[in-house]
Design an enzyme around this catalytic site. Structure first.
Site, short mmCIF file in Angstrom:
data_model
loop_
_atom_site.label_atom_id
_atom_site.label_comp_id
_atom_site.label_asym_id
_atom_site.label_seq_id
_atom_site.Cartn_x
_atom_site.Cartn_y
_atom_site.Cartn_z
CE1 TYR A 59 67.08 6.09 -28.20
CE2 TYR A 59 67.19 4.47 -26.72
CZ TYR A 59 67.13 4.79 -27.74
OH TYR A 59 68.21 4.14 -28.89
CG ASN A 93 72.31 3.05 -30.87
OD1 ASN A 93 72.68 2.06 -31.60
ND2 ASN A 93 72.79 3.98 -30.83
CB THR A 100 66.33 10.25 -18.16
OG1 THR A 100 67.63 10.44 -18.09
CG2 THR A 100 65.68 9.34 -17.29
N GLY A 101 67.31 10.90 -21.39
CA GLY A 101 67.68 11.81 -22.45
C GLY A 101 67.16 11.97 -23.81
CG ASP A 108 81.56 13.62 -18.22
OD1 ASP A 108 80.92 12.40 -18.72
OD2 ASP A 108 82.12 14.24 -18.91
CB ILE A 109 78.81 8.79 -16.57
CG1 ILE A 109 78.82 7.29 -15.80
CG2 ILE A 109 78.80 8.65 -17.99
CD1 ILE A 109 77.58 6.45 -16.12
N GLY A 141 74.66 11.89 -26.57
CA GLY A 141 74.53 11.67 -25.02
C GLY A 141 75.55 11.04 -24.33
CB VAL A 142 75.70 8.61 -21.75
CG1 VAL A 142 76.34 7.35 -21.13
CG2 VAL A 142 74.65 9.30 -20.51
CG ASP A 143 76.20 5.29 -27.42
OD1 ASP A 143 77.39 4.59 -26.94
OD2 ASP A 143 75.38 4.82 -28.21
N1 AR6 Z 1 77.39 11.70 -18.01
C1 AR6 Z 1 76.31 11.57 -17.31
N2 AR6 Z 1 75.31 11.79 -17.75
C2 AR6 Z 1 74.94 12.09 -19.05
C3 AR6 Z 1 76.16 12.49 -19.94
C4 AR6 Z 1 77.30 12.17 -19.12
N3 AR6 Z 1 78.48 12.68 -19.87
N4 AR6 Z 1 75.58 12.89 -21.04
C5 AR6 Z 1 74.28 12.86 -20.88
N5 AR6 Z 1 73.85 12.41 -19.49
P1 AR6 Z 1 71.06 9.86 -23.27
P2 AR6 Z 1 68.92 7.75 -23.61
C6 AR6 Z 1 72.46 12.59 -19.32
O1 AR6 Z 1 70.44 10.75 -24.01
O2 AR6 Z 1 67.94 8.60 -23.44
C7 AR6 Z 1 72.35 8.11 -27.79
O3 AR6 Z 1 72.22 8.53 -28.91
C8 AR6 Z 1 71.34 13.05 -19.99
O4 AR6 Z 1 71.18 14.32 -19.68
O5 AR6 Z 1 72.52 9.67 -23.29
O6 AR6 Z 1 69.03 6.32 -22.96
C9 AR6 Z 1 72.26 6.50 -27.85
O7 AR6 Z 1 73.12 5.97 -28.83
C10 AR6 Z 1 70.26 12.02 -19.63
O8 AR6 Z 1 69.39 12.46 -18.32
O9 AR6 Z 1 70.56 8.23 -23.05
C11 AR6 Z 1 70.80 5.90 -28.09
O10 AR6 Z 1 70.51 6.28 -29.28
C12 AR6 Z 1 70.79 10.69 -19.48
O11 AR6 Z 1 72.49 10.88 -19.48
C13 AR6 Z 1 70.21 7.18 -27.11
O12 AR6 Z 1 70.83 8.35 -27.17
C14 AR6 Z 1 70.64 9.59 -20.66
O13 AR6 Z 1 70.36 10.47 -21.83
C15 AR6 Z 1 69.76 6.77 -25.69
O14 AR6 Z 1 69.09 7.67 -25.05
#
Ligand code: AR6
Length: 177
Positions: A130, A28, A127-128, A14-15, A36-38
């Site tokens: 998006y 975003n 990669t999540g 977990d980051i 997600g991460v955000d």
């Molecule tokens: N730690 C590390 N990696 C993670 C974590 C975590 N806690 N949570 C998810 N991931 P995403 P995007 C992985 O969806 O695709 C948000 O709503 C996840 O499995 O977080 O860039 C923003 O506000 C995936 O492989 O980001 C934007 O609207 C990766 O992190 C949108 O999502 C990125 O997934 C951005 O989408």
């Protein structure tokens, strides 16, 4: 410009639990949070990060942060000095947006260099939610970080949330060096 010293490392986890100088957020363009991460960063980092993001929107980023760009705020309660917010491209089957994804890594590292950060943790941007394919996202991440890490950055740590992402980043690292 290209450092010989940067080390690329992979961690499965977990980051928001990383101890580094800068944690990169897959944000975003609103900068006002999401899933997600955000979502995880704002939850664990506390309201100070959102306050800082609102201040950015009220000043230089009135229209939000453009795709491929990066901007830093406080890291609030996270074990880091800064969060660097970047906006990945939404994956498209009909348009090649790879340059924008590479730009996220390049711009985040440029900001990290300006701040004097030595250690920087990245998620697999785009990669999540998006929808970017993990193999390709990993290749772009590794290649761009290797090519554009400023001299002051000694470690770029990719923090992968699951085994599949970890294995694909391992393969990219093996292929790209
Ligand atoms: N730690 C590390 N990696 C993670 C974590 C975590 N806690 N949570 C998810 N991931 P995403 P995007 C992985 O969806 O695709 C948000 O709503 C996840 O499995 O977080 O860039 C923003 O506000 C995936 O492989 O980001 C934007 O609207 C990766 O992190 C949108 O999502 C990125 O997934 C951005 O989408």
């Amino acid at each position: 410009m290209t450092p010989v010293t940067v080390t690329l490392t992979l961690v499965r986890g977990d980051i928001t639990l990383q101890s580094v100088d800068a944690i990169v957020n897959a944000a975003n363009s609103s900068l006002l949070g999401g899933g997600g991460v955000d979502g995880a960063i704002h939850r664990r980092g506390g309201p100070e990060i959102l306050r800082a993001c609102r201040a950015l929107r009220a000043s230089h980023y009135g229209r939000g942060l453009a795709t491929g760009r990066a901007v830093a705020t406080t890291a609030g309660l996270l074990d880091a000095r800064w969060v660097i917010h970047t906006v990945g491209p939404v994956h498209s089957a009909t348009e090649d947006r790879s340059d924008l994804l590479a730009s996220c890594y390049r711009e985040s590292l440029r900001v990290a260099g300006e701040l004097g950060a030595r250690t920087v943790a990245f998620p697999a941007v785009s990669t999540g939610i998006y929808g970017w394919p993990m193999d390709d996202g990993a290749r772009i991440a590794v290649r761009t970080a290797r090519a554009s890490a400023p001299r002051s950055v000694t470690e770029v740590r990719f923090v992968l949330f699951d085994d599949d992402a970890y294995v694909r980043f391992q393969a990219a690292l093996a292929a790209e060096g």
